[in-house]
Each structure stands twice: as structure tokens, then as C-alpha cells.
Write a protein that holds these residues in place. Structure first.
Motif, PDB file in Angstrom:
ATOM      1  N   MET A  50       0.832  -1.199   0.000  1.00  0.00           N
ATOM      2  CA  MET A  50       0.000   0.000   0.000  1.00  0.00           C
ATOM      3  C   MET A  50       0.868   1.250   0.000  1.00  0.00           C
ATOM      4  N   LEU A  51       1.986   1.183   0.723  1.00  0.00           N
ATOM      5  CA  LEU A  51       2.883   2.334   0.724  1.00  0.00           C
ATOM      6  C   LEU A  51       3.388   2.605  -0.691  1.00  0.00           C
ATOM      7  N   THR A  52       3.739   1.525  -1.404  1.00  0.00           N
ATOM      8  CA  THR A  52       4.216   1.745  -2.771  1.00  0.00           C
ATOM      9  C   THR A  52       3.132   2.414  -3.609  1.00  0.00           C
ATOM     10  N   ASN A  53       1.874   2.044  -3.402  1.00  0.00           N
ATOM     11  CA  ASN A  53       0.819   2.652  -4.208  1.00  0.00           C
ATOM     12  C   ASN A  53       0.620   4.120  -3.863  1.00  0.00           C
ATOM     13  N   VAL A  54       0.709   4.442  -2.569  1.00  0.00           N
ATOM     14  CA  VAL A  54       0.590   5.854  -2.195  1.00  0.00           C
ATOM     15  C   VAL A  54       1.726   6.639  -2.830  1.00  0.00           C
ATOM     16  N   LEU A  55       2.927   6.046  -2.807  1.00  0.00           N
ATOM     17  CA  LEU A  55       4.087   6.780  -3.305  1.00  0.00           C
ATOM     18  C   LEU A  55       4.119   6.847  -4.828  1.00  0.00           C
ATOM     19  N   ASP A  56       3.529   5.860  -5.497  1.00  0.00           N
ATOM     20  CA  ASP A  56       3.388   6.007  -6.951  1.00  0.00           C
ATOM     21  C   ASP A  56       2.759   7.349  -7.264  1.00  0.00           C
ATOM     22  N   ALA A  57       1.666   7.638  -6.560  1.00  0.00           N
ATOM     23  CA  ALA A  57       0.961   8.890  -6.809  1.00  0.00           C
ATOM     24  C   ALA A  57       1.818  10.076  -6.382  1.00  0.00           C
ATOM     25  N   ALA A  58       2.462   9.970  -5.236  1.00  0.00           N
ATOM     26  CA  ALA A  58       3.185  11.122  -4.681  1.00  0.00           C
ATOM     27  C   ALA A  58       4.445  11.426  -5.492  1.00  0.00           C
ATOM     28  N   THR A  59       5.325  10.432  -5.632  1.00  0.00           N
ATOM     29  CA  THR A  59       6.536  10.678  -6.425  1.00  0.00           C
ATOM     30  C   THR A  59       6.143  11.016  -7.860  1.00  0.00           C
ATOM     31  N   GLY A  60       5.155  10.276  -8.371  1.00  0.00           N
ATOM     32  CA  GLY A  60       4.688  10.564  -9.720  1.00  0.00           C
ATOM     33  C   GLY A  60       4.301  12.024  -9.867  1.00  0.00           C
ATOM     34  N   GLY A  61       3.592  12.548  -8.875  1.00  0.00           N
ATOM     35  CA  GLY A  61       3.173  13.940  -8.954  1.00  0.00           C
ATOM     36  C   GLY A  61       4.343  14.880  -9.118  1.00  0.00           C
ATOM     37  N   LEU A  62       5.374  14.682  -8.297  1.00  0.00           N
ATOM     38  CA  LEU A  62       6.523  15.599  -8.368  1.00  0.00           C
ATOM     39  C   LEU A  62       7.301  15.417  -9.656  1.00  0.00           C
ATOM     40  N   PHE A  63       7.637  14.161  -9.984  1.00  0.00           N
ATOM     41  CA  PHE A  63       8.484  13.947 -11.154  1.00  0.00           C
ATOM     42  C   PHE A  63       7.774  14.305 -12.451  1.00  0.00           C
ATOM     43  N   TYR A  64       6.489  13.996 -12.504  1.00  0.00           N
ATOM     44  CA  TYR A  64       5.771  14.328 -13.736  1.00  0.00           C
ATOM     45  C   TYR A  64       5.638  15.841 -13.880  1.00  0.00           C
ATOM     46  N   TYR A  65       5.523  16.526 -12.751  1.00  0.00           N
ATOM     47  CA  TYR A  65       5.460  17.989 -12.775  1.00  0.00           C
ATOM     48  C   TYR A  65       6.804  18.562 -13.228  1.00  0.00           C
ATOM     49  N   LEU A  66       7.880  18.004 -12.694  1.00  0.00           N
ATOM     50  CA  LEU A  66       9.199  18.585 -12.970  1.00  0.00           C
ATOM     51  C   LEU A  66       9.629  18.336 -14.410  1.00  0.00           C
TER      52      LEU A  66
END
Lengths: 494, 494, 495
Positions: A81-97
Motif C-alpha cells: 500500500m505504501l508503494t501505491n501511495v508513493l506512486d501517486a506522490a513521487t509521480g506527482g513531483l516527477f511528472y510535474y518537474l
């Protein structure tokens, strides 16, 4: 809408009207105001449509989390579940950058985009914030797929690394190829179409599902099966997930979200095909939702009876996977096929998944969520399916500006679309192999990929994530509840 | 919008204008373009509204799945969830093939539709794909209701048969009667209204909820109560569901989805009552959402205190059922009653449900989800409630084209609406009894309806569905976790 | 849209046209018809947008229910879930009867509204039903926050009382101050702005989150920590929630709902900034969704690594709380800051939450859901953050009609916005203390607040709510039976 020309109108009024020019410009002024508010309206409608579609796609992340959680053993629930939360979180930053920039940073070359880093100069007439949000939700879906394949045995650090790499680079590049107007294989790249056709991967059977699935395939292959997945005799032993309720919850949430994923990929709903008619893009959007539904439903039923014959059980988790397989397959062609074709798509997808699973067992490939088989296998089928059943009318409506472009082989559209789609499958496999393969192999060599056998036996939740996910009984006497419950039962909810 | 006539305008300009005709046709050309894009806009807005409403209604299927899963014992969880997944899947296929045709295939007779099989010649000016999707989501809801009544003791094959029959034939016919413009009792059948009024079952307290509830009633009656539900002394023993969390999750999801179910039934939101005013169908849609909310809230609170007095507990599952009872009741009249009336509706609905449950216990009727009591009982109350409290203004706005039509008895609208609604209750009971009754009885005679006593004791998950739904501890030492947890606790999430 | 004047047009046609007046009025008639349908369309679009946003915000109630359920021990699950259901139910009635009137019943004084009781004379040109629904969803969110702080040890009756009071009076008054056009500190109260600026609390870091958090703070302080939360040595003992899956489920649902909470607060999406351009309120709505996302994501990552260093674990429940802290913080400024500022907002919010938790432990404050720390602490930071980073352009677009109004301090907007926001924090703390403090204290004195020690040990589900929430094994068969049968049938399982 044609604009109103005062000069022309003035001529019509002619000299006799006291002040023809004034009258004309006055009238045309009104018309300009009208078309301005009409354009405002269409922006608002399309943004509303796109934003809520993006929210639906985001809810798929919740679906993945629940599906993964339910499909792993209880001792690894926190980890997955942590990996799924972080998919969204890291994804948000990296996709933004830079992710979004790599994917849609046109004008650019056909391979990779180069504008809009950190959303610089967004909104532009081409892209608004809502479009970024929508694409972000797609990017994290791809990472979510992969995390399923390597569940229950992967080091958390390894996960963080591949996830950022996938969302920030590998996936964006692929989406640039097939979805950006500059992409070398994009169907929107009208002045330079691959085989004069381009690839019709409408919502990403290849771009999203195959990418995620194949990435997972490499990860799972390189780190090998979970301990106990195959016994000494080499017979497969099912390591059952710990909660079928979470699996069903996740599946339904994914189904729910898919209505944002497929119909939402039109991006605009206020686009008439012939203005003033009842039939326009809004109908195509509805048709896409219908084809999506039918493909999933057929796949679910096919799996139900197929597995009943093969395994003797009416198995709900298999039905859920079959359902998702049908969705993954229809994703590429959802907007350009007839509803009846979607039924065929789902039927075959179910058997593709069953076949892939049989194959995986034979080669001792262990994928806790069948992600590689489901998203990779059914995704590939979906790409071929589109090349076979895409209808002329719909292709020209959905990809306008180029009449007479190739469509489905079985629909008399010739083989060029099929050729382009075979190329797509090959390049996706090649690109993901060339990027994720070495990454996972390197992590493996650096002993960063797989956890220790002790950790695996004990479960990652206890060793890495601060404890077991569930505490249903206090430490003191576990029988207490049972007893008390029986006592108070008669007055319970009756 | 009145169209612009060049001839008329030309006359006004008269001969003096150099080219009156050209000027007039030019101006009118602009206007035609404007009204064309206005019509495009309204199609796009209405489709967006309808599609997202359909997605919300679909999410109710997830709600049913979780509600049912939580309300049954753990040993039957897989079974009930599978039925819910298949309600959606089989429903999708059957409703696509003929369900929708039976329901809305006008022009047709008043009893059953006969066009649009397999979505042939859809989209038409009358029906677009989005409308099909919306109606499909309704159809599967009806089947979902029934599956709750016969849970934990029904053979899977029997379930497959009745579910297809209900979604594909029984329900569509009823919806044709009351919702199709050709239906013999439809409020839209303006040239031939039943009692000059027609039935105002806006979102389906009768068409959906009573149909599902009564079908469940017959199923549960014919196969009898679960083993252990009534002890030797005949006293009722509560067979508690295995997870209240799932019940609450399901209830909230149903609440969420009901915002698509009731307000969504307007189908169009861009429909002014007097053009240019701030008050239009969009306000009615909002009002419907408010009445829905208030009815549910009141029912929940009434149940809370009612059950507190009766059973001495603050019982969350009962509150959830009460809430849903309020929703089922307001569904018929949600669009035509004042918010304050919705409060009355919810208050009574809660007592109706409590009464039905008392009655069910007295007659030893066992319904694991109280589906027959909740959807049948509260649904019937909702139909009567509408006939009592429908306001003149709202009825004429929501069902236009027939001023002075009957409305609520207590609102001075006379008794004809009430008469029509009593007819509705009777025909629904009659029709469902005449179709589902024999079906269930036949299955019963063929020994296809109820599972064996052994299977029932062991639980269907183990005997039919490949295993128990939950695995919280590995086979090896179950105390391990507890111990390790206590050890690492201090560093846990604090 | 400028209206079409027949007289003027008739003059232009002049006497020569056979029937200038008729022509003119004919043409203008068409035009007024067009603008009428355009206004219809905009009402429909905005209502659609607002209604679906309201539905999303409502789904946060489900999120709260699951988050709370998962964060408490199994023996109190029924209790906490019941409170969450009733937040929505009781909230619905009380907000309908007078909450909405207190909040938005303008014309009124700056302190409290006085119209629209029981939705009387709604819809009006100002407020439609959909607006009520949207505000109701906000009101119940505030109550949902509080119920987390006092979980696992509060009498159900006490809960019913405070919840109705909070949703029906305390929260509406605060929202009137900052959101109603009459509110004394509202940014929309253009002719009389506090410090010539007014408070920019766009979606309610203060109005919703701080109110809920501080209310919870008083409740939890007055009734004290749960038994066993702090051992004899005074060391904190984690009383772990019973299901991390429910926590994650709830967190994601809250994230999902926050897209209705923040972008939805625009209420209208069809509002051009300069008509005919591609850039309008629809872009601002999208930008708001992006800032919200980025703040939450950054907070989650910061918490992940921060807690990894501090506690040595990759902890999912902490990451979830960090994520929510980032959302609570960005809520105030989501519409008026740049995306890059949102990243800063989230980063700081994570540390604010970690700090508040450390402080709470030091002072032996027990909050099962960290609600006071999360919504109170991060909410307060969000208010300050907005006063620092609000950009001129966005402030003037989102709060039009008053060019040159103060904006963020770091953006060169001067300190007046910051001053107004500090006032906001103070008055919210003051008002909630003055209302909820005495209420909880009174309930405490009346022995209505906290349950007995026996009940607390046994769990409220068994003593008050008719039984334990979970029954995974029947009483008859011994618990090993399943395991055995399972192993037996496994090979044919889902493989």
C-alpha cells in the motif's frame, strides 16, 4: 463559427441607409460578443469534463492500492500500500518537474518533448492545467501496474528508484511517441504518419498497460519467484491474497475509474462532427463508455465459465482479473470500434489472460497480481484488436483532418494500421527492455532489488514498515470477544 | 429558439437598401450558426451531466458489493461478492442485447418495447449511448437488491439464471410501463395518461426498488431461512455480518451513488423553465439532491433513536439500513416534493423499515440484508408518499406539456395521482409475482435453488469458490505476529 | 454581454429603410434570445460543476469514516463509524434548519447571517440548492475532523451534542465571517475589507480545518488520554489502529474528495477573465487542482523520509497523515499560489505535523487520529503560507472588483494580508475556545463526556453498540479449521 464582417454587411445596406457602416459594425459587434461567450462556454464545458475525468482516473490509484493490498499476504500489506501511495506522490513531483515536458513538450522532435518543464508557460492555447492533471493520473497508473508484479519480495529502495524512473522518463517518452502531435508514430502527426496511418492507441493499451506490464515482467523475472511459490517438485502453489473483499473493492474502483480513463481520453466533449446535429463527440464519448463496459463484462463472464471448467471453482478473484483484462484490451480501440466488436475483444482477452497465466506457471514466472500477463498480454491483444476492428467512420471522426486514412483490416481498411500496431508492440517491448531491464538488473547486481529470505518469511511489514497491518484482537485473551459476542448476540442487528 | 427568417427581415429593410435580401440572409446566416453552436453546447453539457451521473449510479454496484459482503458471514463473502460482480457483467450483456430494447424500444405498445436490440440504430435523436449506459446502471441495481435477500444459501447457478432473467426481461418491462413515453402508466405518455395523471415514479422507488425487493422476497420465502436463523424455540438469532466496516463503506458508497440515481434521472440539466432566468432545471436538480439528502439523514436519525429505545444499542448497521430506507423512499418523489416533505418521508420510512423487520421476524422470514423490507417496504411507502406530497409547481415543471395535471393529495391535488400510484404498487407486485415467483419455485422443485446443509454449514466459499475470503495469518505459528508486534510497538506510528 | 438596443439600431438604418424600427427590433429580438440561452447554458454548466464537486466533497465523509475506523482499535470501530455516519446525518438536518442561514443569510451583519432558515426563499438569484449542498458537505467535514480527536473514549451522547452544536452554530458563524459577502473579515466584503485586504482562506484551512482541529483539541485535552496511551514511566505507547488498509482507503478517498473541496470552491467554472480567451476561471480551477496535488505529494514524500530517519521505518500510516497535512495546508491558498509554491507549502506542512506530534507526545496529549495536530497545526501553517506566497495576478483574478489589493509578503504584496491572516488564526482559536471549550468542560463536569474505565477496556462496540465489528470465524468451528481446509484446496486456488 464564421465571423461577421461589417464591411460586407455595410455594402448590403448600401448608401440609402442613413448610417450603413454604423449599423453593420453595431450588428457585428453583437455577434463578436456572442461568439466570445460561446468560446468561453466551450472552454468551461471541456475543462469540467476533463477535470472530472481526471478525478476518476485518479480514483484508479485507490483501486490499484486496494487490489494489490488484497492480493498479497497480510504480512506485506503495509509495504504494497505504501508503494501505491508513493506512486501517486513521487509521480506527482516527477511528472510535474519533467515527465510532462518529455511527453508533451512540443514543438519538439519525434522522440522526446522539451518544453513545459515544471509547467513553465502552462497554460498555453494548447495545454491547460487540467490536461497536465489528466496526464499525471495516467502516468501513475503505469507505475501502479508494475508495483504489482514485484510485490512481496522487493526492497523498498529499489521500488522508489524504478518508480521515479518509470514515471519520470520511460513512460513519458513512450506517450510522446504515440500521443504527442510530434510523436513519430502518433496518429495526430498528420503530415508525417507512420505507414500513412499512425498508431491508434486511443487510451493506452500499449502506452500505459504494456509499458507497466513489461516493466513488471523484467522486475519479476530478474528477482525470481517468491519463496514457496513453486514447491520442490516444481508444482505451483497458490499464495493466496489475504482479503478477497479488498480485491473486489479494488476491481470495482478500477472499473469506476476506467470511465475516466477511456471516455475521458477525448479530452474535449464539446466538439460537433456536423454542427447543430444531435450526433457529435458527446455521442462518441458515450459509445466509448459502452464499448468499455461491454468488453469488461464479456471478459468477466468468459473467465467465469472458463475457470469453472478448468479449475472447478466459481472464482471471484479470477473473474475480477478477467474483467480488468477486458478493460486493458479495449483501452486502445474503445473509441473507434462498434459495441459488438467490444464483445469479441473481451471474449478473446479473457482467453489471452488464461493462456498467459498457464504459460507463466509453466516457466515458473511469479507475478502476485498477474500484472504482466494482464496488462502486458491483454494490452498487446488490444493493440492488435484495434488494428483489426477499427471502423472507417469512427476513425475519421475521432482522428479528423485526414480522410481516407487506414482503418481495421477486418473492416476493409487494409493492413497498414495493423503494420503500424505491430511496430508499436515491438518498439514498446524494445524500449522498456532497454531501459527497465538494465535498471532492474543493476539493482539486482547491487543487492538492492530483493529482500533477504528472513525478511520475506517474516513479512516486510514487521521488518521494514513498523508492524503488521491488522490488529483485530488486543494482546490480552483473544477468546474474550468471541464469548462476549455470543452473549450479546440476540440483541444484535436483527 | 425562434429561427431567423431572411424574407421577413428583407421586407423590413425594404427596397431602399441596396441589397436587402443579401443583408437579411447574411444576418440570418450568422444567427443560424449561433443557434447551431448553442445546440452543440447543450448536447455536450447534457451528455456530460448524464455520463457522470451514470458513473455515480455504477458506483452503487460497488456499494452493494461491500454492503452485502459485510452483512454476510465471512464464510460466504466470496460468493456474495461474485454475485455482485456478475450482476454488473451479465447485466451489461443482457441489457445491451435486449433489455434496453424491451424498456425503451419506442414506438411500441404500452406493454413492452421492440426496437434498439443490441443498440441497433442508436444513437438516434431520442436516445444516445449515454442514456443506455445510465439505464444499464439502473438495471443492475435492481438485480443487486435481490441478491441480498437470498444470500448465504442459494446455489450459484440459480443465481445466474434469475439474475439474467430479472435484468433482461422482468425489470425492463416494468421500466417500460412507467418510464417509456409509450408506457401505459407513464407520466410522459401525455395523450393517454392513466387516470389523466400517470405514475410519478421519478427515479424508481417502484420500478427499481420494489421490483428488486419483491423478487428477493419470493426467493427468500421459497428457499426458507438460513440454518440457525431461528432456534428450536423459534426465537430469532442474529447471524451477524462479518464486517461492519464493509457495511459502512457500502452504505456511504450507495449514498454517494444515489446523487447520480436521483438528480441524474432528469437526464438533462440544461433545460430552462423560463429562458434567461436563474431558475431552471439546474435548480430542480439541486433541489432533488437536497431532498434526497434530507430524507436519508432523517431516516438515519430516526432509526438511531428508535433502535436505541427498542434494542438498547446505538447500532451502526441498523442506522445504515435506516439511511438506505430513507433513500429508497424518497427516490420516487425526490424531484417533485419540497425539502420539508423529504424530512417527513425519511421519518416515516425509518418506522416502515423497523415495522417490516418486526413483521419479518414474526413470520420467520429471513433476509440477510433486509432487502425485501428495505427496498420493498420503504419503496412502497415512497410511492404513496409521492402521491400525497407532490407539489403542483414542481410536477408541472418536471412533467411539462400538460398543465393542471393531478398532484399530491395533501397539496390539494386530488386523489387521482394516489389512485394511479396504488395501481402501480399492485401491478408491480402482480408482475413480479407472476414472473419471479414461478421461476424461483421451478428452481426449487428442480433442486437448483438451495445449497445442501453441509455446504451451508461449511460455507460456500470453501465448497464452491476455491477458499475462504480472508487469510490474516500464515499457516505457521499464529502467535508470531502478536509477539513481534508488541516488541516493535513503541516505534510504531506515534 | 452588452444588450442590443433597437432604437439605436433603428437610427442607424434611418428613415430610408422601409421599416427601420421593425428591422431593428427584429434583429435585437434574435439577439436577446441568444443571450438568454447563453445564460441558461452558463447556469447549467456551473450547476453541473458545483453539484459534482459537492458529491466529491461528500465522498470525503466516507474517507473520514474509513480513516477513523482503521486508526482506532477494533473494539471501537462500530462507535467511530457511527459517529461519522451521524456527522453527515445530523449535519444534514441542522445545517438545513439553521446552519446555512447563520453562515450565508445575507443581507446581515458581519457576525452572523439571518436568512434562509430551512432553505426559505432558496433558490434566489444569489444561492441555489446546489450551493447549499456544497456548503453542507463542508460543514460535516469539520465535524468529522473533531470526532477523530476524541475517539475511543467519548460517550456517544456527548458526541451527539457537540456534533450538532459544531455543525449547527460554531462552524457556520466562522464561515460567515470569512466567506459570506457580509463577513467582517471576508475577502468578498469589498467595501469594507479588513486591513483593506480581507482574509484569503479560499477553501478553508482555517474555516474548516482549524475549527475542527481546535474543537478536537479541547475535547481531547479535557477528557485526557486513552488508558494505556502513556505508561507509568510516562513513555508514549502507540495504540495502533486495527487496519492499515482502511487507513489507506480513507486517505485516498479524502484525496479524491479534495478535488471537490479545493477546485470546487470556485463555485463557478464558466467565468472568463477576459472573454473569448483560452485563459479563464477554468484554467484557475485546473491550477488549483494541480497545487493541491503537488502540496500533498511533497508532504507525503517529506514525511516518508523524515520518519524514516526519525523512527527507522517506512511507515504508511504516517505517510498518509503527512499527505493529508499537505492538503490541509494548501487548502487556504490553493487558488492564489503558483505550483512551485505549493511544493514549499507541502514540505513545511510535513515538518509542522511531525513537530506537532512530538510536542503532543511531550505534553501527553492523546489524539488517536492526530486530528488536532494535522488539521489545526497544518491548517494554521496554510493560512500563514497563503499570506506569504499569494501572487498579485491570481489574487486579482480570483477576488475581482478590487485591483491592487494586498497579496503575499514574499511576492511583494506587503504585510497587510499577513496581518489579516494572523487575526484570522487568533479569532478562530478564540471563538472555538469560547464555544467548544465550555461545552466540553460542561459535559465533563456532568460526567457525560468520558466513558467508564471498564467500558474503555472492553471496548465501546461490545458495551454500547451491540457487538464487535468483525466476526471472521464462526463460534462453532475451531479457528484452525479454515487454515486446514484452505491448505487442502490451495493448489486449485487462484493461480
Amino acid at each position: 463559427m464564421e465571423t461577421c464582417s461589417p464591411d460586407q454587411l455595410a455594402q448590403f445596406f448600401g448608401a440609402n441607409a442613413t448610417n450603413a457602416t454604423a449599423a453593420a459594425s453595431y450588428i457585428c459587434g453583437r455577434f463578436t460578443a456572442v461568439s466570445a461567450s460561446l468560446s468561453d462556454t466551450s472552454y468551461a464545458v471541456d475543462s469540467t469534463y476533463l477535470l472530472f475525468s481526471a478525478y476518476l482516473v485518479f480514483s484508479m490509484q485507490l483501486g490499484f492500492a486496494m487490489l494489490c493490498a488484497g492480493s498479497v499476504r497480510a504480512k506485506n500489506t503495509m509495504n504494497i500500500m505504501l508503494t501505491n501511495v508513493l506512486d501517486a506522490a513521487t509521480g506527482g513531483l516527477f511528472y510535474y518537474l519533467f515527465g510532462f515536458a518529455f511527453a508533451f513538450g512540443s514543438p519538439s522532435n519525434g522522440f522526446i518533448g522539451r518544453h513545459f518543464f515544471g509547467l513553465k508557460s502552462v497554460p498555453s492555447p494548447l495545454f491547460d492545467y487540467s490536461y497536465f492533471l489528466y496526464q499525471w493520473a495516467f502516468a501513475i497508473a503505469a507505475a501502479g501496474i508494475t508495483s504489482g508484479s514485484i510485490a512481496e519480495r522487493t526492497q523498498f529502495v529499489a521500488y522508489l528508484i524504478y518508480s521515479s524512473f518509470l514515471t519520470g522518463f520511460v513512460y513519458p517518452v513512450v506517450s510522446h511517441w504515440f500521443w504527442s502531435s510530434d510523436g513519430w508514430a502518433s496518429a495526430a502527426n498528420t503530415d508525417n504518419l507512420l505507414f500513412g496511418s499512425g498508431v491508434i492507441d486511443f487510451a493506452g493499451s500499449g502506452v500505459v498497460h504494456m509499458v507497466g506490464g513489461i516493466a513488471g515482467l523484467y522486475g519479476a523475472l530478474i528477482e525470481g519467484p517468491r519463496i514457496g511459490r513453486f514447491d520442490h517438485g516444481g508444482r505451483a502453489v497458490a499464495l493466496r491474497g489475504h482479503s478477497a473483499s479488498l480485491v473486489v473493492l479494488g476491481t470495482f474502483l478500477l472499473w469506476f475509474g476506467w470511465y475516466g480513463f477511456n471516455p475521458g481520453s477525448f479530452v474535449k466533449i464539446l466538439a460537433p462532427y456536423t454542427t447543430g446535429s444531435y450526433y457529435g463527440q458527446w455521442s462518441a464519448v458515450g459509445r466509448t463508455a459502452v464499448t468499455t463496459t461491454l468488453a469488461g463484462c464479456t471478459a468477466a463472464l468468459t473467465t467465469l465459465f472458463g475457470k469453472r471448467i478448468l479449475s472447478g471453482h466459481w472464482n471471484v478473484t479470477d473473474v475480477c482479473n478477467g474483467l480488468l483484462g477486458g478493460f486493458a484490451a479495449i483501452t486502445a480501440g474503445c473509441s473507434v470500434v462498434e459495441p459488438w466488436a467490444a464483445v469479441i475483444c473481451g471474449f478473446v482477452a479473457a482467453w489471452v489472460l488464461i493462456g498467459c497465466n498457464k504459460l507463466a506457471e509453466k516457466v515458473k514466472y511469479d507475478d502476485p497480481l498477474e500484472a504482466a500477463q494482464l496488462h502486458g498480454g491483454c494490452g498487446a491483444w488490444g493493440i492488435i484488436f484495434t488494428a483489426l476492428f477499427a471502423t472507417k467512420k469512427y476513425v475519421e471522426e475521432v482522428y479528423p483532418g485526414k480522410p481516407g486514412r487506414p482503418h481495421g483490416l477486418f473492416m476493409g481498411g487494409g493492413g497498414r494500421l495493423l503494420a503500424a500496431h505491430l511496430i508499436q508492440i515491438l518498439v514498446i517491448i524494445g524500449w522498456v527492455s532497454a531501459t527497465m531491464g538494465p535498471l532492474f538488473y543493476g539493482l539486482h547486481k547491487l543487492k538492492l532489488l530483493r529482500i533477504s529470505a528472513e525478511d520475506e518469511m517474516a513479512g516486510m511489514d514487521l521488518t521494514r514498515h513498523g508492524g503488521f497491518a491488522y490488529v483485530y484482537h488486543d494482546e490480552d485473551d483473544p477468546h474474550k470477544h468471541g464469548v462476549q459476542m455470543r452473549r450479546i448476540e440476540p440483541s444484535g442487528s436483527s
